[in-house]
Write a protein that holds these residues in place. Structure first.
Motif, PDB file in Angstrom:
ATOM      1  N   ARG A 219       0.834  -1.203   0.000  1.00  0.00           N
ATOM      2  CA  ARG A 219       0.000   0.000   0.000  1.00  0.00           C
ATOM      3  C   ARG A 219       0.871   1.256   0.000  1.00  0.00           C
ATOM      4  O   ARG A 219       0.391   2.360  -0.217  1.00  0.00           O
ATOM      5  CB  ARG A 219      -0.924   0.025   1.221  1.00  0.00           C
ATOM      6  N   LEU A 220       2.151   1.063   0.253  1.00  0.00           N
ATOM      7  CA  LEU A 220       3.089   2.191   0.350  1.00  0.00           C
ATOM      8  C   LEU A 220       4.407   1.816  -0.301  1.00  0.00           C
ATOM      9  O   LEU A 220       4.921   0.718  -0.087  1.00  0.00           O
ATOM     10  CB  LEU A 220       3.331   2.561   1.822  1.00  0.00           C
ATOM     11  N   ARG A 221       4.933   2.724  -1.085  1.00  0.00           N
ATOM     12  CA  ARG A 221       6.248   2.535  -1.704  1.00  0.00           C
ATOM     13  C   ARG A 221       7.042   3.809  -1.488  1.00  0.00           C
ATOM     14  O   ARG A 221       6.599   4.897  -1.897  1.00  0.00           O
ATOM     15  CB  ARG A 221       6.113   2.224  -3.180  1.00  0.00           C
ATOM     16  N   LEU A 222       8.187   3.725  -0.841  1.00  0.00           N
ATOM     17  CA  LEU A 222       8.990   4.902  -0.536  1.00  0.00           C
ATOM     18  C   LEU A 222       9.741   5.378  -1.768  1.00  0.00           C
ATOM     19  O   LEU A 222      10.237   4.582  -2.562  1.00  0.00           O
ATOM     20  CB  LEU A 222       9.972   4.614   0.598  1.00  0.00           C
ATOM     21  N   ASP A 223       9.838   6.686  -1.880  1.00  0.00           N
ATOM     22  CA  ASP A 223      10.563   7.307  -2.994  1.00  0.00           C
ATOM     23  C   ASP A 223      12.056   6.971  -2.844  1.00  0.00           C
ATOM     24  O   ASP A 223      12.618   7.073  -1.752  1.00  0.00           O
ATOM     25  CB  ASP A 223      10.378   8.825  -2.943  1.00  0.00           C
ATOM     26  N   PRO A 224      12.736   6.602  -3.929  1.00  0.00           N
ATOM     27  CA  PRO A 224      14.162   6.251  -3.843  1.00  0.00           C
ATOM     28  C   PRO A 224      15.070   7.430  -3.519  1.00  0.00           C
ATOM     29  O   PRO A 224      16.227   7.246  -3.177  1.00  0.00           O
ATOM     30  CB  PRO A 224      14.464   5.693  -5.230  1.00  0.00           C
TER      31      PRO A 224
END
Length: 225
Positions: A219-224
């Motif tokens: 549900r969440l993907r952190l920005d690289p």
């Protein structure tokens, strides 16, 4: 595990401390290698949150109690001169907690956690409360012992042995999973992944476990960057 006490007994012990000692909230922290790795028991969900904040910020009474091998007391986190926990202190004040007291828990000669007491008002803990907390910390050994394999001689002689397997397993599993996913997604080392996870939790005012659950559930993907 059968009918072992596991965390249920630890929760009951924390609730008993609240009632018998006149404390607002109580939690039992697990500490390994200088990190708060899990909450064995808590008097309420809020108390569990107070404990997890120590994991999120990497500082707090349970960590100091284990590191110093002795009780830690802070009468008032709002005192301008109280600066020992620059991140954890303000977080607890935001939860309306001002007084904290921690007593280390020892199992088979190893300092493996702490009993944490929380007060909404500035707290000068009485002798009765201090003695009760020490006694409760000793009782907390029982649910911890139930998490160990039966070979306690091995546990005492070799702290890193398989006799500690179950105790080590009672950690924030979602955080470990999310850390692994971040390592793969962002091509970074485990330490950096955990820092990113904690930083996001801090920035969004959420618990590290809640953020980890969102990452694991995609549900969440952190920005690289």
């Amino acid at each position: 595990m059968g009918e072992r006490r596991r965390p249920g007994a630890a929760d009951r012990l924390c609730k008993a401390c609240v009632e018998l000692l006149g404390i607002d909230a109580v939690a039992i922290s697990l500490v390994f290698d200088g990190s708060n790795v899990g909450t064995l028991g808590a008097s309420t969900p809020k108390a569990r949150k107070y404990d997890e904040e120590q994991f999120t910020y990497g500082e707090g009474p349970c960590l100091d109690a284990v590191a110093r091998r002795g009780p830690v007391i802070v009468t008032d986190l709002a005192d301008p001169g109280e600066k020992r926990w620059p991140a954890y202190g303000p977080a607890m004040l935001s939860h309306q907690i001002r007084g904290v007291y921690a007593v280390p828990i020892v199992v088979a000669g190893e300092y493996v956690g702490a009993l944490d007491l929380f007060q909404a008002q500035p707290a000068t803990f009485t002798d009765h409360q201090a003695m009760g907390a020490v006694a409760a910390a000793e009782l907390a050994q029982l649910p911890l012992l139930d998490l160990l394999d039966e070979d306690l001689d091995e546990a005492a002689a070799t702290p890193g042995s398989f006799a500690w397997t179950e105790l080590n397993a009672l950690t924030r599993a979602e955080v470990s999973q999310a850390t692994g996913m971040l390592m793969a997604q962002l091509n970074i080392e485990a330490t950096a992944a955990l820092v990113r996870l904690r930083a996001h939790a801090y920035a969004t005012g959420r618990s590290t476990t809640d953020v980890a659950c969102d990452i694991v559930a995609r549900r969440l993907r952190l920005d690289p960057h």
